[in-house]
Design a protein around this motif. Structure first.
Motif, PDB file in Angstrom:
ATOM      1  N   SER A 131       1.172  -1.179  -0.070  1.00 39.01           N
ATOM      2  CA  SER A 131      -0.090   0.021  -0.002  1.00 39.01           C
ATOM      3  C   SER A 131       0.683   1.163   0.055  1.00 39.01           C
ATOM      4  O   SER A 131       2.072   1.065   0.458  1.00 39.01           O
ATOM      5  CB  SER A 131      -1.019   0.039   1.209  1.00 39.01           C
ATOM      6  OG  SER A 131      -0.045   0.138   2.323  1.00 39.01           O
ATOM      7  N   ILE A 132       0.276   2.351  -0.320  1.00 40.14           N
ATOM      8  CA  ILE A 132       1.270   3.504  -0.276  1.00 40.14           C
ATOM      9  C   ILE A 132       0.338   4.664   0.243  1.00 40.14           C
ATOM     10  O   ILE A 132      -0.884   4.749   0.023  1.00 40.14           O
ATOM     11  CB  ILE A 132       1.490   3.880  -2.015  1.00 40.14           C
ATOM     12  CG1 ILE A 132       2.562   4.904  -1.646  1.00 40.14           C
ATOM     13  CG2 ILE A 132       0.316   4.272  -2.795  1.00 40.14           C
ATOM     14  CD1 ILE A 132       3.476   4.871  -3.313  1.00 40.14           C
ATOM     15  N   ASP A 133       0.963   5.557   0.880  1.00 40.74           N
ATOM     16  CA  ASP A 133       0.590   6.829   1.416  1.00 40.74           C
ATOM     17  C   ASP A 133       1.445   7.822   0.958  1.00 40.74           C
ATOM     18  O   ASP A 133       2.494   7.809   0.826  1.00 40.74           O
ATOM     19  CB  ASP A 133       0.559   6.778   2.933  1.00 40.74           C
ATOM     20  CG  ASP A 133      -0.402   5.750   3.511  1.00 40.74           C
ATOM     21  OD1 ASP A 133      -1.883   5.831   2.934  1.00 40.74           O
ATOM     22  OD2 ASP A 133      -0.011   4.911   4.291  1.00 40.74           O
ATOM     23  N   GLY A 134       0.608   9.182   0.717  1.00 38.16           N
ATOM     24  CA  GLY A 134       1.628  10.391   0.355  1.00 38.16           C
ATOM     25  C   GLY A 134       1.524  10.334  -1.258  1.00 38.16           C
ATOM     26  O   GLY A 134       0.677   9.881  -1.874  1.00 38.16           O
ATOM     27  N   PRO A 135       2.253  11.322  -1.921  1.00 40.18           N
ATOM     28  CA  PRO A 135       2.155  11.896  -3.155  1.00 40.18           C
ATOM     29  C   PRO A 135       2.822  10.818  -4.014  1.00 40.18           C
ATOM     30  O   PRO A 135       4.037  11.053  -4.684  1.00 40.18           O
ATOM     31  CB  PRO A 135       2.664  13.061  -3.160  1.00 40.18           C
ATOM     32  CG  PRO A 135       3.708  13.066  -2.026  1.00 40.18           C
ATOM     33  CD  PRO A 135       3.266  12.288  -0.954  1.00 40.18           C
ATOM     34  N   GLY A 136       2.489   9.703  -4.146  1.00 44.05           N
ATOM     35  CA  GLY A 136       2.813   8.646  -5.169  1.00 44.05           C
ATOM     36  C   GLY A 136       2.024   7.369  -5.350  1.00 44.05           C
ATOM     37  O   GLY A 136       0.649   7.485  -4.967  1.00 44.05           O
ATOM     38  N   VAL A 137       2.226   6.766  -6.282  1.00 42.33           N
ATOM     39  CA  VAL A 137       1.589   5.672  -6.849  1.00 42.33           C
ATOM     40  C   VAL A 137       2.441   4.324  -6.961  1.00 42.33           C
ATOM     41  O   VAL A 137       3.556   4.631  -7.261  1.00 42.33           O
ATOM     42  CB  VAL A 137       0.859   5.977  -7.898  1.00 42.33           C
ATOM     43  CG1 VAL A 137      -0.237   6.954  -7.709  1.00 42.33           C
ATOM     44  CG2 VAL A 137       1.755   6.385  -9.582  1.00 42.33           C
ATOM     45  N   ILE A 138       1.693   3.057  -6.755  1.00 43.21           N
ATOM     46  CA  ILE A 138       2.528   1.975  -7.222  1.00 43.21           C
ATOM     47  C   ILE A 138       2.261   1.756  -8.803  1.00 43.21           C
ATOM     48  O   ILE A 138       0.966   1.461  -9.117  1.00 43.21           O
ATOM     49  CB  ILE A 138       2.031   0.675  -6.517  1.00 43.21           C
ATOM     50  CG1 ILE A 138       2.219   1.035  -4.806  1.00 43.21           C
ATOM     51  CG2 ILE A 138       2.659  -0.468  -6.795  1.00 43.21           C
ATOM     52  CD1 ILE A 138       3.682   1.069  -4.496  1.00 43.21           C
ATOM     53  N   LEU A 139       3.293   1.760  -9.653  1.00 40.87           N
ATOM     54  CA  LEU A 139       2.806   1.497 -10.883  1.00 40.87           C
ATOM     55  C   LEU A 139       2.928   0.331 -11.357  1.00 40.87           C
ATOM     56  O   LEU A 139       2.254  -0.048 -12.271  1.00 40.87           O
ATOM     57  CB  LEU A 139       4.292   2.336 -11.753  1.00 40.87           C
ATOM     58  CG  LEU A 139       3.779   2.868 -13.188  1.00 40.87           C
ATOM     59  CD1 LEU A 139       2.887   3.379 -13.448  1.00 40.87           C
ATOM     60  CD2 LEU A 139       5.416   3.322 -13.969  1.00 40.87           C
ATOM     61  N   GLY A 140       3.651  -0.620 -10.718  1.00 46.61           N
ATOM     62  CA  GLY A 140       3.755  -1.914 -10.939  1.00 46.61           C
ATOM     63  C   GLY A 140       4.262  -2.951  -9.625  1.00 46.61           C
ATOM     64  O   GLY A 140       5.190  -2.191  -8.919  1.00 46.61           O
ATOM     65  N   PHE A 141       3.790  -3.896  -9.442  1.00 45.66           N
ATOM     66  CA  PHE A 141       4.108  -4.777  -8.413  1.00 45.66           C
ATOM     67  C   PHE A 141       4.137  -6.186  -8.548  1.00 45.66           C
ATOM     68  O   PHE A 141       3.369  -6.681  -9.283  1.00 45.66           O
ATOM     69  CB  PHE A 141       3.293  -4.521  -6.981  1.00 45.66           C
ATOM     70  CG  PHE A 141       3.550  -5.256  -5.895  1.00 45.66           C
ATOM     71  CD1 PHE A 141       4.757  -5.301  -5.108  1.00 45.66           C
ATOM     72  CD2 PHE A 141       2.727  -6.072  -5.521  1.00 45.66           C
ATOM     73  CE1 PHE A 141       5.002  -6.014  -4.271  1.00 45.66           C
ATOM     74  CE2 PHE A 141       2.775  -6.891  -4.238  1.00 45.66           C
ATOM     75  CZ  PHE A 141       3.865  -6.770  -3.472  1.00 45.66           C
ATOM     76  N   GLY A 142       5.335  -6.926  -8.178  1.00 46.05           N
ATOM     77  CA  GLY A 142       5.018  -8.315  -8.615  1.00 46.05           C
ATOM     78  C   GLY A 142       6.558  -8.938  -8.397  1.00 46.05           C
ATOM     79  O   GLY A 142       7.494  -8.379  -7.957  1.00 46.05           O
ATOM     80  N   SER A 143       6.735 -10.162  -8.987  1.00 45.87           N
ATOM     81  CA  SER A 143       7.823 -10.912  -8.747  1.00 45.87           C
ATOM     82  C   SER A 143       8.425 -11.385 -10.149  1.00 45.87           C
ATOM     83  O   SER A 143       7.886 -11.025 -11.136  1.00 45.87           O
ATOM     84  CB  SER A 143       7.564 -12.173  -7.829  1.00 45.87           C
ATOM     85  OG  SER A 143       6.781 -13.121  -8.805  1.00 45.87           O
ATOM     86  N   GLY A 144       9.491 -12.067  -9.887  1.00 52.86           N
ATOM     87  CA  GLY A 144      10.078 -12.745 -11.129  1.00 52.86           C
ATOM     88  C   GLY A 144       9.585 -13.997 -11.832  1.00 52.86           C
ATOM     89  O   GLY A 144      10.079 -14.586 -12.676  1.00 52.86           O
ATOM     90  N   ALA A 145       8.463 -14.360 -11.243  1.00 48.25           N
ATOM     91  CA  ALA A 145       7.807 -15.781 -11.601  1.00 48.25           C
ATOM     92  C   ALA A 145       7.441 -15.765 -12.967  1.00 48.25           C
ATOM     93  O   ALA A 145       6.524 -14.796 -13.328  1.00 48.25           O
ATOM     94  CB  ALA A 145       6.441 -15.826 -10.764  1.00 48.25           C
ATOM     95  N   PRO A 146       8.123 -16.743 -13.687  1.00 46.39           N
ATOM     96  CA  PRO A 146       7.532 -16.694 -15.126  1.00 46.39           C
ATOM     97  C   PRO A 146       6.043 -17.325 -15.403  1.00 46.39           C
ATOM     98  O   PRO A 146       5.565 -17.211 -16.378  1.00 46.39           O
ATOM     99  CB  PRO A 146       8.488 -17.820 -15.546  1.00 46.39           C
ATOM    100  CG  PRO A 146       8.787 -18.679 -14.427  1.00 46.39           C
ATOM    101  CD  PRO A 146       8.799 -17.813 -13.189  1.00 46.39           C
TER     102      PRO A 146
END
Length: 822
Positions: free
Chosen positions: A757-772
């Motif tokens: 999760s994120i607070d403040g003036p930002g966004v999570i543009l992408g989130f994940g792992s290296g799983a193929p």
């Protein structure tokens, strides 16, 4: 020329935005976006997607963007352009409801002359329609305006966009001669007297050389003017010391500056011959190369400066000194990173010429658009010292046809006419070049042979990677055949460097048969480096090796995957939920896989041994391998549930012998290279604790490596790789996430689901792992760790302040990371 980033305040829509769509209730998804933006990565993956495994089961569709903006009256008598650095694909641009231009090629930058469409002191509307046919590529293409857009405003007397070209034409001891070509356009009336003032500055900002050239310019004219400036005792650019000068080119009338351009440039000398091979600044350089696709994993194809820098930095740390953009023109952000970090570049034009490889790829447009796209590629690359060669194509079937091969000459001539300071290559798959006679050759070659897998589909329309896998040893026989050599003579004669894709079997023989040919392994199987690199080092005419691939990528799902479920099917692409090729030295989030360390040892850049462990759950089973896979071993000594069971350990080293220890007890001593070069294999029993490898040469220790079993109870360790991000959304940083025990040891077996999760003036543009293989989306806020690791990309949202990223997982507590948006 005034150049303004034009990335903010766009509105994204589904569909093409036609009036008919509006009447029928179109535009189902509407959202505000800041460019760069990949529309495909934001959509749910679907096992029924027409692009299938080739596109990683991501969505391809027609979309459009709109943006409202104003220009004041001071711009009314100016020249105005819009530059799009990359739109995938078939971009149609409309300004104030008028068609202003288009570009079919999804990887080319292009310019729109926008002045006549503009209104001043009132609203303007620009619309970009992206008509993405399905399928349009053999890999994950992404979709939308995924690179920067620039608004460019210039005086009637101006340098044309990308109209300043600098080249070091002579570099000797103590001096460099720099050729500067400036293209000036005048769209006004009357004759004017101007001066072109060019200055070269060192890293401190001091002028080290300059020249002022008087020019008489007639009305409505365009001309290119050449200056030569002499730099005393120049600092040279190379892979170890990538020194960059700055240049400043001013167009002056009396004391008034009408236009000005600034940029960076590196001085270096390239030489190519059969005696030494490739030399840079007089030193022989062997290309430790890797191919890369254009996606950035969790952020899709959206290209940011930090993402590009991160990739190049990681590849440099792993020992690479060269990358090949496969198979498209490289982005500006990557070129800038390669300049700064000292990475050599083979920039490639296209995957197709006049015939398509999938229904709606660039082959449907190339014959009409190639000069436009080659010109923009060269103009973009010209001042980047990292670029040492252009590739005119990848695995082009036309290269074996006496008429269609003339396209190679057209392309090579065009590149040379635009830039005579670099080399030209063509990356050929010789088997594909003889595709039109493959049936007859196969019949001859397979008499009494069982090399081709029974039932393999070798038809002309079969996908090339699958066909190469199915053909087994027969592919090498056909590639090595006299027919293949004869068929490609003209294609190779057209270029400076012959690019061989999967044709190492010809390296030695062709060096003798063609005494003026210089060869680069433009695409090679990753598992073959131990053999190929010995040849690269031995033969001057062989200048390097580019492995497929240096970095894992989305699409072509499963070409490097190892399976154990009976016989692998001939169509070796993997089904949903596979999304990645899984054949890269780096995985999707940039973590080094074991093969990367094996490669580094072969290159002579690593002396310490490296331990990797095969998956104990498949011990004793025969793996199904593709040409792009070598091992499924991972760096882990955490195998819960396999205590007391057999396990195979791999150790990579250039030493003569390796002795293996478990919990301090010697297990066995093995000679290195008995099964595969630079590798030793041990059969042992898994026992938690420590596993240690000691490398020995002449009986003396030359290095050691150890893995410690992490405790099962883990916590989340996280850190941002930048403490600051731009508040204006122009760049990103990464937050690295690891599952570690109380002592900080990574537990690769901890596949916990982590929520961000994120607070403040930002966004999570992408989130994940290296799983193929995963059904998770990169826009999801919960993802399972893969080999104990995850990554989040964080972007500003237009406001300044402190951004707090919070990570949670069951039994792991809460971890926070703070980043300043400035």
């Amino acid at each position: 020329m005034k150049k303004i980033k034009f990335n903010d305040n766009w509105t994204f829509h589904q569909g093409g935005g036609s009036s008919l769509e509006a009447l029928m209730g179109g535009e189902k998804i509407t959202k505000e976006v800041t460019l760069p933006h990949d529309a495909s990565i934001e959509r749910e993956r679907n096992p029924q997607e027409p692009g299938g495994s080739g596109n990683g089961f991501f969505r391809e569709e027609t979309i459009h963007y709109t943006k409202d903006f104003t220009l004041d009256n001071s711009c009314a008598d100016k020249n105005i352009w819009l530059e799009f650095e990359g739109v995938y694909q078939n971009a149609f641009v409309y300004i104030n409801n008028s068609y202003a231009g288009k570009c079919p090629y999804g990887y080319s930058n292009f310019f729109i002359d926008a002045a006549k469409y503009m209104r001043f002191d009132r609203k303007n509307t620009i619309k970009v329609v992206v008509k993405n046919g399905v399928p349009s590529g053999r890999w994950y293409t992404g979709g939308g305006i995924y690179r920067d857009v620039n608004l460019m405003i210039g005086d009637r007397m101006h340098l044309v966009p990308e109209g300043a070209h600098l080249a070091a034409v002579d570099v000797e001891d103590g001096q460099a001669v720099v050729r500067v070509e400036s293209t000036i356009e005048y769209t006004g009336t009357g004759v004017r007297d101007i001066t072109i003032c060019t200055a070269l500055l060192d890293e401190s900002g001091a002028v080290v050389a300059e020249d002022n050239m008087p020019v008489t310019v007639e009305e409505h004219s365009k001309g290119t003017y050449r200056q030569k400036i002499y730099v005393e005792n120049p600092r040279l650019w190379d892979v170890d010391t990538p020194y960059l000068y700055s240049y400043r080119i001013s167009v002056k009338e009396a004391d008034k500056i009408l236009d000005e351009e600034e940029g960076t440039f590196g001085i270096r000398k390239l030489q190519l011959d059969r005696k030494y091979g490739l030399r840079i600044n007089g030193k022989v350089v062997k290309l430790r190369g890797g191919c890369i696709h254009h996606d950035n994993g969790v952020t899709g194809t959206a290209e940011f400066a930090h993402g590009a820098w991160f990739r190049v930095k990681k590849l440099k740390e792993a020992g690479y000194n060269a990358i090949r953009s496969s198979h498209y023109p490289m982005s500006r952000r990557l070129l800038e990173a390669c300049d700064k970090l000292g990475m050599l570049v083979m920039d490639e034009f296209a995957d197709v010429w006049t015939s398509t490889k999938v229904d709606y790829d660039y082959g449907t447009h190339m014959a009409e658009w190639w000069e436009h796209d080659v010109t923009n590629l060269v103009n973009k690359d010209y001042n980047h010292p990292c670029v040492i060669m252009y590739s005119i194509g990848n695995e082009i079937p036309e290269t074996g046809n006496k008429f269609d091969v003339q396209w190679g000459k057209k392309l090579a001539d065009k590149f040379r006419s635009l830039d005579d300071s670099r080399y030209v290559t063509n990356s050929l798959n010789l088997m594909l070049s003889i595709m039109d006679r493959l049936g007859d050759l196969m019949a001859l070659a397979t008499e009494g042979s069982a090399d081709v897998k029974e039932g393999a589909d070798l038809g002309e329309n079969n996908e090339i990677n699958s066909m190469m896998s199915n053909m087994g040893d027969m592919m090498e026989k056909l590639t090595a055949s006299e027919a293949a050599g004869q068929a490609t003579r003209e294609a190779f004669a057209q270029v400076d460097i012959a690019g061989y894709n999967y044709a190492a079997c010809r390296y030695i023989s062709d060096g003798d048969t063609y005494p003026n040919r210089i060869i680069v392994g433009s695409e090679t199987y990753p598992k073959d480096l131990d053999v190929n690199w010995e040849l690269v080092e031995k033969y001057p005419h062989l200048i390097g090796d580019f492995s497929w691939t240096a970095w894992d990528y989305l699409g072509e799902a499963g070409i490097g995957k190892i399976t154990y479920e009976g016989n692998q099917s001939f169509g070796f692409y993997a089904p949903y939920p596979e999304k990645a090729a899984y054949c890269g030295d780096m995985n999707l989030i940039g973590d080094r896989r074991p093969i990367s360390y094996w490669r580094e040892i072969i290159w002579g850049l690593r002396k310490a041994p490296y331990i990797a462990v095969q998956l104990p759950g498949h011990h004793g089973e025969t793996p199904n391998m593709t040409n792009w896979s070598m091992t499924d071993a991972v760096r882990s000594w955490n195998w819960k549930g396999y205590e007391g069971k057999p396990v195979t350990v791999e150790v990579y080293t250039d030493a003569q012998e390796v002795e293996l220890y478990i919990n301090g007890r010697p297990v066995e001593k093995k000679k290195v290279g008995e099964t595969k070069k630079y590798m030793a294999f041990f059969e042992t029993i898994y026992e938690p604790g420590t596993i240690e490898a000691v490398a020995l040469s002449d009986g003396k220790e030359v290095g050691r490596d150890v893995i410690i079993s992490a405790q099962e109870e883990v916590r989340i360790a996280a850190a941002a790789d930048m403490t600051r991000i731009p508040a204006d959304e122009s760049d990103i940083c990464y937050v690295d996430i690891s599952m570690v025990d109380a002592l900080g040891n990574l537990n690769p077996g901890a596949d916990k689901a982590v929520t961000v999760s994120i607070d403040g003036p930002g966004v999570i543009l992408g989130f994940g792992s290296g799983a193929p293989a995963s059904s998770e989306n990169y826009f999801d806020k919960t993802a399972k760790a893969y080999e104990g690791r995850l990554r989040a990309a964080v972007r500003g949202n237009g406001q300044k302040g402190t951004v707090t990223v919070t990570l949670n997982a069951d039994g792991c507590g809460e971890t926070k990371v703070q980043i300043e948006a400035v």
